[in-house]
Design a protein around this motif. Structure first.
Motif, PDB file in Angstrom:
ATOM      1  N   GLU A  48       0.836  -1.218   0.000  1.00  0.00           N
ATOM      2  CA  GLU A  48       0.000   0.000   0.000  1.00  0.00           C
ATOM      3  C   GLU A  48       0.868   1.264   0.000  1.00  0.00           C
ATOM      4  O   GLU A  48       0.574   2.232  -0.704  1.00  0.00           O
ATOM      5  CB  GLU A  48      -0.919   0.014   1.224  1.00  0.00           C
ATOM      6  CG  GLU A  48      -1.954  -1.098   1.279  1.00  0.00           C
ATOM      7  CD  GLU A  48      -3.027  -0.981   0.210  1.00  0.00           C
ATOM      8  OE1 GLU A  48      -3.044   0.016  -0.535  1.00  0.00           O
ATOM      9  OE2 GLU A  48      -3.860  -1.894   0.108  1.00  0.00           O
ATOM     10  N   ILE A  95     -17.117   4.833   4.463  1.00  0.00           N
ATOM     11  CA  ILE A  95     -17.362   3.630   3.664  1.00  0.00           C
ATOM     12  C   ILE A  95     -18.746   3.653   3.028  1.00  0.00           C
ATOM     13  O   ILE A  95     -18.939   3.183   1.903  1.00  0.00           O
ATOM     14  CB  ILE A  95     -17.182   2.371   4.542  1.00  0.00           C
ATOM     15  CG1 ILE A  95     -15.712   2.208   4.923  1.00  0.00           C
ATOM     16  CG2 ILE A  95     -17.673   1.114   3.821  1.00  0.00           C
ATOM     17  CD1 ILE A  95     -14.755   2.080   3.763  1.00  0.00           C
ATOM     18  N   GLN A 100     -13.540   5.128  -3.554  1.00  0.00           N
ATOM     19  CA  GLN A 100     -12.673   4.330  -4.408  1.00  0.00           C
ATOM     20  C   GLN A 100     -11.202   4.653  -4.143  1.00  0.00           C
ATOM     21  O   GLN A 100     -10.319   4.070  -4.755  1.00  0.00           O
ATOM     22  CB  GLN A 100     -13.005   4.585  -5.881  1.00  0.00           C
ATOM     23  CG  GLN A 100     -14.361   4.000  -6.260  1.00  0.00           C
ATOM     24  CD  GLN A 100     -14.774   4.383  -7.666  1.00  0.00           C
ATOM     25  OE1 GLN A 100     -15.687   5.166  -7.869  1.00  0.00           O
ATOM     26  NE2 GLN A 100     -14.092   3.836  -8.643  1.00  0.00           N
ATOM     27  N   LEU A 103      -8.375   4.172   0.852  1.00  0.00           N
ATOM     28  CA  LEU A 103      -8.436   2.951   1.653  1.00  0.00           C
ATOM     29  C   LEU A 103      -7.042   2.469   2.049  1.00  0.00           C
ATOM     30  O   LEU A 103      -6.881   1.784   3.060  1.00  0.00           O
ATOM     31  CB  LEU A 103      -9.164   1.846   0.874  1.00  0.00           C
ATOM     32  CG  LEU A 103     -10.618   2.140   0.496  1.00  0.00           C
ATOM     33  CD1 LEU A 103     -11.152   1.075  -0.450  1.00  0.00           C
ATOM     34  CD2 LEU A 103     -11.483   2.202   1.746  1.00  0.00           C
TER      35      LEU A 103
ATOM     36  N   SER B  61      -5.698  -2.252  -1.819  1.00  0.00           N
ATOM     37  CA  SER B  61      -6.760  -1.243  -1.842  1.00  0.00           C
ATOM     38  C   SER B  61      -7.080  -0.773  -3.263  1.00  0.00           C
ATOM     39  O   SER B  61      -8.179  -0.287  -3.520  1.00  0.00           O
ATOM     40  CB  SER B  61      -6.368  -0.042  -0.974  1.00  0.00           C
ATOM     41  OG  SER B  61      -5.273   0.639  -1.530  1.00  0.00           O
ATOM     42  N   THR B  62      -6.121  -0.914  -4.173  1.00  0.00           N
ATOM     43  CA  THR B  62      -6.414  -0.569  -5.572  1.00  0.00           C
ATOM     44  C   THR B  62      -7.514  -1.484  -6.105  1.00  0.00           C
ATOM     45  O   THR B  62      -8.456  -1.038  -6.771  1.00  0.00           O
ATOM     46  CB  THR B  62      -5.152  -0.730  -6.443  1.00  0.00           C
ATOM     47  OG1 THR B  62      -4.082  -0.014  -5.848  1.00  0.00           O
ATOM     48  CG2 THR B  62      -5.393  -0.215  -7.844  1.00  0.00           C
ATOM     49  N   GLY B  65     -10.798  -0.614  -4.499  1.00  0.00           N
ATOM     50  CA  GLY B  65     -11.368   0.567  -5.155  1.00  0.00           C
ATOM     51  C   GLY B  65     -12.026   0.212  -6.473  1.00  0.00           C
ATOM     52  O   GLY B  65     -13.099   0.736  -6.815  1.00  0.00           O
ATOM     53  N   VAL B  68     -15.320  -1.475  -5.655  1.00  0.00           N
ATOM     54  CA  VAL B  68     -16.306  -0.469  -5.227  1.00  0.00           C
ATOM     55  C   VAL B  68     -16.824   0.305  -6.441  1.00  0.00           C
ATOM     56  O   VAL B  68     -18.032   0.535  -6.580  1.00  0.00           O
ATOM     57  CB  VAL B  68     -15.695   0.491  -4.185  1.00  0.00           C
ATOM     58  CG1 VAL B  68     -16.622   1.683  -3.937  1.00  0.00           C
ATOM     59  CG2 VAL B  68     -15.418  -0.231  -2.879  1.00  0.00           C
ATOM     60  N   GLY B  69     -15.911   0.673  -7.334  1.00  0.00           N
ATOM     61  CA  GLY B  69     -16.323   1.365  -8.552  1.00  0.00           C
ATOM     62  C   GLY B  69     -17.246   0.507  -9.402  1.00  0.00           C
ATOM     63  O   GLY B  69     -18.223   1.003  -9.976  1.00  0.00           O
ATOM     64  N   LEU B  71     -19.207  -1.841  -8.275  1.00  0.00           N
ATOM     65  CA  LEU B  71     -20.493  -1.894  -7.570  1.00  0.00           C
ATOM     66  C   LEU B  71     -21.334  -0.652  -7.892  1.00  0.00           C
ATOM     67  O   LEU B  71     -22.540  -0.752  -8.150  1.00  0.00           O
ATOM     68  CB  LEU B  71     -20.253  -1.999  -6.063  1.00  0.00           C
ATOM     69  CG  LEU B  71     -21.489  -2.057  -5.171  1.00  0.00           C
ATOM     70  CD1 LEU B  71     -22.284  -3.332  -5.437  1.00  0.00           C
ATOM     71  CD2 LEU B  71     -21.112  -1.967  -3.694  1.00  0.00           C
ATOM     72  N   LYS B  72     -20.685   0.501  -7.895  1.00  0.00           N
ATOM     73  CA  LYS B  72     -21.401   1.733  -8.244  1.00  0.00           C
ATOM     74  C   LYS B  72     -21.965   1.643  -9.660  1.00  0.00           C
ATOM     75  O   LYS B  72     -23.115   2.008  -9.914  1.00  0.00           O
ATOM     76  CB  LYS B  72     -20.449   2.934  -8.166  1.00  0.00           C
ATOM     77  CG  LYS B  72     -20.167   3.431  -6.772  1.00  0.00           C
ATOM     78  CD  LYS B  72     -19.246   4.648  -6.856  1.00  0.00           C
ATOM     79  CE  LYS B  72     -19.031   5.291  -5.520  1.00  0.00           C
ATOM     80  NZ  LYS B  72     -18.059   6.393  -5.573  1.00  0.00           N
ATOM     81  N   ARG B  75     -24.952  -0.743  -9.934  1.00  0.00           N
ATOM     82  CA  ARG B  75     -26.133  -0.193  -9.245  1.00  0.00           C
ATOM     83  C   ARG B  75     -26.768   0.926 -10.071  1.00  0.00           C
ATOM     84  O   ARG B  75     -27.986   1.118 -10.008  1.00  0.00           O
ATOM     85  CB  ARG B  75     -25.748   0.304  -7.851  1.00  0.00           C
ATOM     86  CG  ARG B  75     -25.561  -0.840  -6.874  1.00  0.00           C
ATOM     87  CD  ARG B  75     -25.308  -0.358  -5.467  1.00  0.00           C
ATOM     88  NE  ARG B  75     -25.242  -1.469  -4.526  1.00  0.00           N
ATOM     89  CZ  ARG B  75     -24.849  -1.348  -3.268  1.00  0.00           C
ATOM     90  NH1 ARG B  75     -24.497  -0.167  -2.794  1.00  0.00           N
ATOM     91  NH2 ARG B  75     -24.809  -2.406  -2.484  1.00  0.00           N
ATOM     92  N   LEU B  99     -15.718  -2.912   4.339  1.00  0.00           N
ATOM     93  CA  LEU B  99     -16.464  -3.087   3.091  1.00  0.00           C
ATOM     94  C   LEU B  99     -17.396  -4.296   3.151  1.00  0.00           C
ATOM     95  O   LEU B  99     -18.191  -4.507   2.240  1.00  0.00           O
ATOM     96  CB  LEU B  99     -15.495  -3.201   1.905  1.00  0.00           C
ATOM     97  CG  LEU B  99     -14.877  -1.865   1.480  1.00  0.00           C
ATOM     98  CD1 LEU B  99     -13.774  -2.072   0.451  1.00  0.00           C
ATOM     99  CD2 LEU B  99     -15.952  -0.938   0.898  1.00  0.00           C
ATOM    100  N   VAL B 102     -20.773  -3.182   2.845  1.00  0.00           N
ATOM    101  CA  VAL B 102     -21.174  -2.656   1.533  1.00  0.00           C
ATOM    102  C   VAL B 102     -21.451  -3.792   0.550  1.00  0.00           C
ATOM    103  O   VAL B 102     -22.428  -3.771  -0.194  1.00  0.00           O
ATOM    104  CB  VAL B 102     -20.056  -1.741   0.979  1.00  0.00           C
ATOM    105  CG1 VAL B 102     -20.318  -1.386  -0.473  1.00  0.00           C
ATOM    106  CG2 VAL B 102     -19.933  -0.480   1.831  1.00  0.00           C
TER     107      VAL B 102
END
Lengths: 136, 124
Positions: A48, A95, A100, A103, B61-62, B65, B68-69, B71-72, B75, B99, B102
């Protein structure tokens, strides 16, 4: 293991070299007899920190990863020469807002015992992370 | 350069449902490939996605992300995205970032598909 042995790795600011930094921390932590879970945490944190460094540095710059080996803990520093940031002005991550980004720092702080950011705009960033060897 | 490549296996199960299996490491270097595959699926109308993480050895985390993107995006098209069988180290990452609140995380592909079916996925 004598106190204070230091291993230094320099990688180009390119995504394909993050795995090299992870491999090295895995190797030095194994030498210090960290367990598998702690080694996974270290790989995650180093990955990270390097990812952030690469994202915020010029493509041809250099990322320096220093591993300082102590009998009961490991210190890792990741230094870049990127655009830097104001650590006190970090936005909080919600969250529920489906973020995006942001994190990575959350992950680093969760898996390491101590984390310190030194950064300022246009002066690069130094992330210092400490992981103590878990007691058996 | 030694980087564990990512292998992406896609199965289209219904008119709007697909299973995406991410095999290998999912990090800054490999995530763009996974993102491209998922974006293409969504553009083709596959807005219900089961992302199988059973063989995802490493995730950062990349990759989170990117998920998550994704998922958006689904939706926005009245779809949904479920995660399937994450390994313990990936589950830990989901727990750390919260998460898990989510994403729908299923233990098996079958249970994920049933969950997506209840939310509108067309399963043959």
């Amino acid at each position: 293991m004598s106190a204070g042995h230091r291993v230094e790795l320099r990688i180009p600011s390119r995504a394909e070299f993050v795995s090299t930094a992870r491999l090295v921390v895995s190797s030095v932590a194994c030498r210090l007899d960290f367990g598998i879970d702690a080694i996974d945490d270290l790989k995650l944190a180093v990955g990270e920190a390097c990812t952030n460094a690469i994202k915020h540095s010029p493509a041809d710059s250099e990322i320096i990863i220093a591993y300082e080996l102590h009998p009961d803990h490991l210190i890792v520093e990741v230094v870049d020469h990127g655009r830097g940031f104001d650590p006190s002005a970090r936005p909080s991550v919600d969250i529920d807002e489906l973020p995006q980004s942001g994190l990575g720092l959350m992950v680093i702080e969760a898996v390491m015992d101590e984390v310190c950011f030194q950064s300022s705009p246009e002066q690069g960033t130094r992330v210092r992370m400490v992981k103590r060897r878990p007691t058996k | 350069m030694e980087t564990m490549p990512i292998d992406i296996k896609i199965r289209k199960l219904g008119a709007n449902l697909a299973v995406v299996e991410l095999i290998g490491d999912c990090d800054l270097y490999t995530t763009p490939k996974a993102k491209q595959a998922i974006v293409e699926l969504i553009e083709q109308g596959y807005v219900f996605l089961a992302v199988v993480l059973e063989k995802t050895a490493y995730m950062d985390s990349t990759a989170l992300g990117m998920l998550v993107g994704s998922l958006k995006r689904v939706r926005e098209h009245k779809g949904d995205l479920a995660l399937v069988a994450p390994q313990p180290r990936v589950q830990r990452l989901l727990d750390i970032t919260r998460l898990t609140t989510v994403f729908d995380v299923s233990a098996t592909e079958e249970s994920a598909i049933e969950s997506l079916r209840q939310r509108g996925a067309k399963v043959p």
